[in-house]
Design a protein around this motif. Structure first.
Motif, PDB file in Angstrom:
ATOM      1  N   THR A  73       0.829  -1.204   0.000  1.00  9.89           N
ATOM      2  CA  THR A  73       0.000   0.000   0.000  1.00  9.89           C
ATOM      3  C   THR A  73       0.865   1.257   0.000  1.00  9.89           C
ATOM      4  N   ILE A  74       1.897   1.262   0.839  1.00 12.02           N
ATOM      5  CA  ILE A  74       2.781   2.436   0.901  1.00 12.02           C
ATOM      6  C   ILE A  74       3.536   2.603  -0.403  1.00 12.02           C
ATOM      7  N   ILE A  75       3.983   1.495  -0.999  1.00 13.85           N
ATOM      8  CA  ILE A  75       4.687   1.577  -2.281  1.00 13.85           C
ATOM      9  C   ILE A  75       3.764   2.132  -3.366  1.00 13.85           C
ATOM     10  N   ALA A  76       2.501   1.684  -3.381  1.00 11.27           N
ATOM     11  CA  ALA A  76       1.551   2.176  -4.378  1.00 11.27           C
ATOM     12  C   ALA A  76       1.314   3.679  -4.216  1.00 11.27           C
ATOM     13  N   LEU A  77       1.171   4.144  -2.969  1.00  8.61           N
ATOM     14  CA  LEU A  77       0.994   5.583  -2.742  1.00  8.61           C
ATOM     15  C   LEU A  77       2.206   6.370  -3.197  1.00  8.61           C
ATOM     16  N   THR A  78       3.400   5.824  -2.959  1.00  6.19           N
ATOM     17  CA  THR A  78       4.622   6.513  -3.381  1.00  6.19           C
ATOM     18  C   THR A  78       4.743   6.556  -4.890  1.00  6.19           C
ATOM     19  N   VAL A  79       4.372   5.467  -5.563  1.00  7.29           N
ATOM     20  CA  VAL A  79       4.447   5.432  -7.028  1.00  7.29           C
ATOM     21  C   VAL A  79       3.501   6.465  -7.637  1.00  7.29           C
ATOM     22  N   ILE A  80       2.263   6.521  -7.121  1.00 13.01           N
ATOM     23  CA  ILE A  80       1.309   7.513  -7.628  1.00 13.01           C
ATOM     24  C   ILE A  80       1.827   8.927  -7.404  1.00 13.01           C
ATOM     25  N   TYR A  81       2.373   9.175  -6.228  1.00  8.71           N
ATOM     26  CA  TYR A  81       2.901  10.510  -5.930  1.00  8.71           C
ATOM     27  C   TYR A  81       4.079  10.847  -6.841  1.00  8.71           C
ATOM     28  N   GLY A  82       4.995   9.877  -7.051  1.00  7.94           N
ATOM     29  CA  GLY A  82       6.151  10.125  -7.904  1.00  7.94           C
ATOM     30  C   GLY A  82       5.763  10.390  -9.346  1.00  7.94           C
ATOM     31  N   LEU A  83       4.806   9.621  -9.872  1.00  9.92           N
ATOM     32  CA  LEU A  83       4.380   9.813 -11.261  1.00  9.92           C
ATOM     33  C   LEU A  83       3.699  11.164 -11.455  1.00  9.92           C
ATOM     34  N   CYS A  84       2.925  11.599 -10.474  1.00 10.59           N
ATOM     35  CA  CYS A  84       2.218  12.875 -10.604  1.00 10.59           C
ATOM     36  C   CYS A  84       3.120  14.071 -10.314  1.00 10.59           C
ATOM     37  N   ALA A  85       4.184  13.874  -9.534  1.00 11.99           N
ATOM     38  CA  ALA A  85       5.085  14.987  -9.217  1.00 11.99           C
ATOM     39  C   ALA A  85       6.187  15.158 -10.260  1.00 11.99           C
ATOM     40  N   THR A  86       6.453  14.137 -11.050  1.00 16.43           N
ATOM     41  CA  THR A  86       7.521  14.238 -12.053  1.00 16.43           C
ATOM     42  C   THR A  86       7.264  15.339 -13.080  1.00 16.43           C
ATOM     43  N   PRO A  87       6.063  15.416 -13.712  1.00 14.96           N
ATOM     44  CA  PRO A  87       5.854  16.493 -14.702  1.00 14.96           C
ATOM     45  C   PRO A  87       6.029  17.888 -14.109  1.00 14.96           C
ATOM     46  N   GLU A  88       5.600  18.094 -12.873  1.00 14.70           N
ATOM     47  CA  GLU A  88       5.736  19.420 -12.272  1.00 14.70           C
ATOM     48  C   GLU A  88       7.199  19.796 -12.093  1.00 14.70           C
ATOM     49  N   ASN A  89       8.018  18.852 -11.634  1.00 15.76           N
ATOM     50  CA  ASN A  89       9.431  19.152 -11.441  1.00 15.76           C
ATOM     51  C   ASN A  89      10.133  19.374 -12.779  1.00 15.76           C
TER      52      ASN A  89
ATOM     53  N   LEU B  44       3.986  29.148 -20.991  1.00 14.47           N
ATOM     54  CA  LEU B  44       4.116  29.101 -19.533  1.00 14.47           C
ATOM     55  C   LEU B  44       2.780  28.798 -18.865  1.00 14.47           C
ATOM     56  N   ASP B  45       1.706  29.382 -19.379  1.00 12.45           N
ATOM     57  CA  ASP B  45       0.379  29.103 -18.828  1.00 12.45           C
ATOM     58  C   ASP B  45      -0.005  27.643 -19.042  1.00 12.45           C
ATOM     59  N   LEU B  46       0.351  27.093 -20.211  1.00 11.73           N
ATOM     60  CA  LEU B  46       0.050  25.690 -20.480  1.00 11.73           C
ATOM     61  C   LEU B  46       0.817  24.762 -19.541  1.00 11.73           C
ATOM     62  N   LEU B  47       2.085  25.066 -19.304  1.00 11.63           N
ATOM     63  CA  LEU B  47       2.877  24.249 -18.389  1.00 11.63           C
ATOM     64  C   LEU B  47       2.314  24.320 -16.965  1.00 11.63           C
ATOM     65  N   ASN B  48       1.897  25.499 -16.552  1.00 14.18           N
ATOM     66  CA  ASN B  48       1.307  25.644 -15.217  1.00 14.18           C
ATOM     67  C   ASN B  48      -0.005  24.871 -15.108  1.00 14.18           C
TER      68      ASN B  48
ATOM     69  N   PHE C   5      -3.056  20.060 -13.245  1.00 15.94           N
ATOM     70  CA  PHE C   5      -3.844  18.880 -13.610  1.00 15.94           C
ATOM     71  C   PHE C   5      -3.305  17.632 -12.913  1.00 15.94           C
ATOM     72  N   PHE C   6      -1.988  17.448 -12.927  1.00 18.99           N
ATOM     73  CA  PHE C   6      -1.415  16.271 -12.272  1.00 18.99           C
ATOM     74  C   PHE C   6      -1.588  16.335 -10.755  1.00 18.99           C
ATOM     75  N   LEU C   7      -1.562  17.537 -10.197  1.00 22.47           N
ATOM     76  CA  LEU C   7      -1.810  17.668  -8.762  1.00 22.47           C
ATOM     77  C   LEU C   7      -3.238  17.273  -8.420  1.00 22.47           C
ATOM     78  N   PHE C   8      -4.212  17.730  -9.219  1.00 23.37           N
ATOM     79  CA  PHE C   8      -5.604  17.359  -8.987  1.00 23.37           C
ATOM     80  C   PHE C   8      -5.817  15.856  -9.226  1.00 23.37           C
TER      81      PHE C   8
END
Length: 306
Positions: A186-202, A220-224, A229-232
């Motif tokens: 469960t913890i690994i799955a939560l970390t994977v979801i968080y990592g995949l969604c945080a990668t585009p932002e970084n 710039l507006d499109l990137l933001n 979107f990935f955060l939501f």
């Protein structure tokens, strides 16, 4: 996650449709503050869960570890939330509302810009500028590398400890090992979801930091927008994933939802099924701590917690 979905998401959608900022300058400061606070809460929660799994693996009496006191849990949650909100305070001073004329429609559009107000005291203004210059690497190090590396390290150490103890493990504790493995997944799955969604932002933050003069405002507006979107998406998937993978939490959530519904009184069949599910749930570990493995209580006709 629920705060992000029910407050930040409507503001962003309203801004994209009308090109007007809902609540004006207040939303420009509060929305980034809440988004960064959400990242901090997720980051430090994953770290706390990794520490808890490590303690469960290295405890000399892991199968009989007592339930953690409520005061201890509240203290940990307070540290996580207060620490995350404190680290997000510079976002309130960094953003402000700006206006521009649209080249297509000719109307005035409102948008949020990352620019500290010149009305701030000189000492605070210099601190906010320092935060702005280091914001990209602070995001990458604290809100991306820290939870992933911390979770991976705790999981590797836990697996190594489990591997050395498997030879001396008795057959009666195989069910305990299955519960521990389920919680680790469960913890690994939560970390994977968080990592995949945080990668585009970084990635977008790095691109904007080094290529901002060469990019147009529309880009710039499109990137933001992609970042939000990935955060939501993360805030939408994480609660569902947690409720599905963690059976005790999911059962408690369903009981609370059933309790809030009118005309949901327990009958005989529902009482028996609730009792059976209660016994199955007692054999599983909580996501935050381990329950003592003792003789299960006798079957009772249980209704909802209310």
């Amino acid at each position: 996650d629920f705060l992000i979905l029910f407050f930040c998401l409507p503001v962003v959608i309203f801004n994209e449709i009308t090109k007007k900022r809902l609540l004006g300058d207040v939303s420009c400061r509060v929305v980034p503050f809440m988004e960064v606070s959400s990242l901090g809460v997720t980051t430090f929660s994953l770290c706390a869960l990794g520490i808890d799994r490590f303690h469960a693996a290295t405890s000399p009496q892991a199968s009989t570890r007592p339930i953690e006191q409520c005061q201890s849990i509240i203290a940990k949650l307070a540290v996580i939330w207060v620490g995350s909100m404190t680290l997000s305070v510079p976002e309130i001073l960094l953003w402000q509302l700006a206006q521009d004329t649209s080249p297509v429609s000719g109307g005035v559009t409102e948008y949020c810009t990352m620019k500290p107000s010149s009305n701030l005291p000189e000492s605070i203004y210099s601190l906010v500028l320092t935060y702005q210059n280091a914001r990209m690497w602070w995001y990458f190090g604290c809100y991306f590398c820290l939870p992933i590396l911390f979770t991976v390290s705790c999981q590797l150490v836990t697996r190594r400890v489990r591997g050395t103890e498997k030879k001396s493990e008795c057959r009666g504790s195989t069910k305990h090992g299955q519960c521990e493995g389920h919680l680790n997944c469960t913890i690994i799955a939560l970390t994977v979801i968080y990592g995949l969604c945080a990668t585009p932002e970084n990635v977008c933050n790095i691109v904007v930091a080094y290529m901002s003069p060469d990019l147009s405002k529309q880009t710039l507006d499109l990137l933001n927008l992609i970042n939000q979107f990935f955060l939501f998406f993360k805030c939408s998937v994480t609660p569902v994933l947690l409720l599905c993978l963690c059976r005790p939490l999911g059962q408690a959530f369903m009981d609370c939802c059933c309790c809030c519904c009118e005309g949901c009184g327990p009958d005989a069949s529902s009482s028996e099924s609730s009792a059976d599910s209660k016994l199955k749930t007692e054999m599983s570990s909580s996501i935050f701590f381990d329950k003592p493995r003792e003789t299960p209580p006798p079957l009772l006709a249980l209704g909802t917690p209310c």
